[in-house]
Scaffold this motif. Structure first.
Motif, PDB file in Angstrom:
ATOM      1  N   ILE A  19      85.773-151.799  -8.624  1.00 18.01           N
ATOM      2  CA  ILE A  19      84.758-150.736  -8.623  1.00 18.01           C
ATOM      3  C   ILE A  19      84.579-150.190  -7.210  1.00 18.01           C
ATOM      4  N   ASP A  20      84.548-151.092  -6.215  1.00 15.44           N
ATOM      5  CA  ASP A  20      84.410-150.663  -4.817  1.00 15.44           C
ATOM      6  C   ASP A  20      85.594-149.792  -4.391  1.00 15.44           C
ATOM      7  N   LEU A  21      86.809-150.168  -4.827  1.00 13.96           N
ATOM      8  CA  LEU A  21      87.990-149.371  -4.495  1.00 13.96           C
ATOM      9  C   LEU A  21      87.864-147.970  -5.096  1.00 13.96           C
ATOM     10  N   ILE A  22      87.498-147.905  -6.367  1.00 14.07           N
ATOM     11  CA  ILE A  22      87.373-146.605  -7.043  1.00 14.07           C
ATOM     12  C   ILE A  22      86.331-145.738  -6.340  1.00 14.07           C
ATOM     13  N   THR A  23      85.171-146.314  -6.063  1.00 16.05           N
ATOM     14  CA  THR A  23      84.105-145.512  -5.434  1.00 16.05           C
ATOM     15  C   THR A  23      84.477-145.096  -4.014  1.00 16.05           C
ATOM     16  N   SER A  24      85.288-145.913  -3.323  1.00 13.51           N
ATOM     17  CA  SER A  24      85.704-145.539  -1.963  1.00 13.51           C
ATOM     18  C   SER A  24      86.660-144.352  -1.970  1.00 13.51           C
ATOM     19  N   LYS A  25      87.322-144.110  -3.079  1.00 15.47           N
ATOM     20  CA  LYS A  25      88.290-143.004  -3.187  1.00 15.47           C
ATOM     21  C   LYS A  25      87.628-141.702  -3.654  1.00 15.47           C
ATOM     22  N   ALA A  26      86.384-141.781  -4.090  1.00 15.32           N
ATOM     23  CA  ALA A  26      85.674-140.593  -4.594  1.00 15.32           C
ATOM     24  C   ALA A  26      84.997-139.855  -3.445  1.00 15.32           C
ATOM     25  N   THR A  27      84.997-138.535  -3.542  1.00  9.56           N
ATOM     26  CA  THR A  27      84.201-137.720  -2.621  1.00  9.56           C
ATOM     27  C   THR A  27      83.321-136.802  -3.463  1.00  9.56           C
ATOM     28  N   ARG A  28      82.251-136.347  -2.860  1.00  5.36           N
ATOM     29  CA  ARG A  28      81.336-135.483  -3.602  1.00  5.36           C
ATOM     30  C   ARG A  28      81.679-134.027  -3.343  1.00  5.36           C
ATOM     31  N   LEU A  29      81.589-133.216  -4.379  1.00  2.31           N
ATOM     32  CA  LEU A  29      81.851-131.785  -4.277  1.00  2.31           C
ATOM     33  C   LEU A  29      80.698-131.042  -4.926  1.00  2.31           C
ATOM     34  N   ASP A  30      80.151-130.083  -4.217  1.00  2.00           N
ATOM     35  CA  ASP A  30      79.149-129.183  -4.790  1.00  2.00           C
ATOM     36  C   ASP A  30      79.836-127.863  -5.077  1.00  2.00           C
ATOM     37  N   LEU A  31      79.787-127.440  -6.327  1.00  2.00           N
ATOM     38  CA  LEU A  31      80.340-126.149  -6.739  1.00  2.00           C
ATOM     39  C   LEU A  31      79.184-125.237  -7.083  1.00  2.00           C
ATOM     40  N   ARG A  32      79.203-124.041  -6.579  1.00  2.00           N
ATOM     41  CA  ARG A  32      78.177-123.076  -6.932  1.00  2.00           C
ATOM     42  C   ARG A  32      78.596-122.370  -8.221  1.00  2.00           C
ATOM     43  N   LYS A  33      77.619-121.866  -8.927  1.00  2.00           N
ATOM     44  CA  LYS A  33      77.876-121.117 -10.154  1.00  2.00           C
ATOM     45  C   LYS A  33      78.963-120.076  -9.882  1.00  2.00           C
ATOM     46  N   ASP A  34      79.909-119.935 -10.793  1.00  2.00           N
ATOM     47  CA  ASP A  34      81.028-118.990 -10.757  1.00  2.00           C
ATOM     48  C   ASP A  34      82.176-119.399  -9.835  1.00  2.00           C
ATOM     49  N   GLU A  35      82.069-120.525  -9.132  1.00  2.00           N
ATOM     50  CA  GLU A  35      83.196-121.001  -8.335  1.00  2.00           C
ATOM     51  C   GLU A  35      84.151-121.771  -9.242  1.00  2.00           C
ATOM     52  N   TYR A  36      85.423-121.796  -8.833  1.00  2.00           N
ATOM     53  CA  TYR A  36      86.440-122.466  -9.630  1.00  2.00           C
ATOM     54  C   TYR A  36      86.680-123.898  -9.157  1.00  2.00           C
ATOM     55  N   PHE A  37      86.786-124.802 -10.116  1.00  2.00           N
ATOM     56  CA  PHE A  37      87.211-126.171  -9.855  1.00  2.00           C
ATOM     57  C   PHE A  37      88.738-126.206  -9.829  1.00  2.00           C
ATOM     58  N   SER A  38      89.337-125.394 -10.688  1.00  2.00           N
ATOM     59  CA  SER A  38      90.793-125.286 -10.791  1.00  2.00           C
ATOM     60  C   SER A  38      91.105-123.868 -11.257  1.00  2.00           C
ATOM     61  N   GLU A  39      92.233-123.312 -10.810  1.00  2.00           N
ATOM     62  CA  GLU A  39      92.561-121.930 -11.156  1.00  2.00           C
ATOM     63  C   GLU A  39      93.929-121.818 -11.811  1.00  2.00           C
ATOM     64  N   ALA A  40      94.020-120.911 -12.777  1.00  2.00           N
ATOM     65  CA  ALA A  40      95.303-120.586 -13.395  1.00  2.00           C
ATOM     66  C   ALA A  40      96.229-120.071 -12.293  1.00  2.00           C
ATOM     67  N   GLY A  41      97.499-120.417 -12.406  1.00  2.00           N
ATOM     68  CA  GLY A  41      98.467-119.969 -11.414  1.00  2.00           C
ATOM     69  C   GLY A  41      98.565-120.881 -10.202  1.00  2.00           C
ATOM     70  N   LYS A  42      97.739-121.925 -10.160  1.00  2.00           N
ATOM     71  CA  LYS A  42      97.768-122.884  -9.052  1.00  2.00           C
ATOM     72  C   LYS A  42      97.902-124.296  -9.613  1.00  2.00           C
ATOM     73  N   ILE A  43      98.415-125.187  -8.791  1.00  2.00           N
ATOM     74  CA  ILE A  43      98.540-126.589  -9.204  1.00  2.00           C
ATOM     75  C   ILE A  43      97.176-127.271  -9.047  1.00  2.00           C
TER      76      ILE A  43
END
Length: 189
Positions: A19-43
């Motif tokens: 669990i400690d390993l998994i949590t150490s690999k996570a980072t926090r991301l704040d996305l504002r409304k209408d921002e993309y987490f992932s986009e078509a045409g990109k990996i």
């Protein structure tokens, strides 16, 4: 972070070190409304776990119309998983419908977790299966019903989303115009 760990532990056992390993690999991301987490045409670059907010999966059809085909809210993973794993170009957009807070894992960190924790593939396999079942459950009845029934089904399936997302996205998801949706909502009040 507790919600994330509780979610994962539904699908398999992990010890404190894992669990400690998994949590150490996570980072926090704040996305504002209408921002993309992932986009078509990109990996796709990351896998996310939504702590707060709602995202939608959408694409543009051959007429240039935007089609919403899925919503994901709190305490769920969000990813274009097949494209992420294969590191190939995505065909969907994953867009924040509301302001969102996510825990994210880069491809490198996700792979490191998988290469370090014995049984991680089994856990993520169960998570993926669960996500796919939810998607099929939520989508398939909408195809063969009339518009009013589809909207009532939507309310039943997504009770927490009805007042949180724009009607244009709901209409797109249901395969109807926003005007039709407005009429339906007016008639069922």
């Amino acid at each position: 972070m507790k919600e994330f760990i509780d979610y994962i532990l539904q699908f398999g056992d992990l010890n404190k070190q894992q669990i400690d390993l998994i949590t150490s690999k996570a980072t926090r991301l704040d996305l504002r409304k209408d921002e993309y987490f992932s986009e078509a045409g990109k990996i796709p670059k990351q896998v996310g776990f939504i702590l707060k907010g709602v995202v939608r999966f959408c694409y543009y059809n051959n007429k240039g119309q935007e089609i919403t085909h899925h919503f994901v809210d709190e305490n769920n993973f969000v990813s274009d998983q097949q494209k992420f794993e294969a590191q190939i170009v995505a065909s969907d957009y994953i867009e924040a419908v509301t302001d969102c807070q996510l825990l994210i894992f880069s491809k490198k960190n996700w792979d490191e977790i998988g290469n370090t924790i014995v049984g991680w593939d089994a856990i993520t396999g169960k998570i993926l299966k669960n996500c796919l079942l939810k998607t099929i459950e939520r989508r398939s009845p909408l195809v063969s019903e009339d518009a009013t029934t589809r909207y009532l089904s939507f309310i039943e399936m997504f009770p927490n989303l009805v007042n949180r997302i724009p009607l244009s996205y709901v209409a797109s998801y249901l395969g109807i115009t926003q005007q039709s949706l407005s009429r339906i909502r007016k008639n069922i009040r």
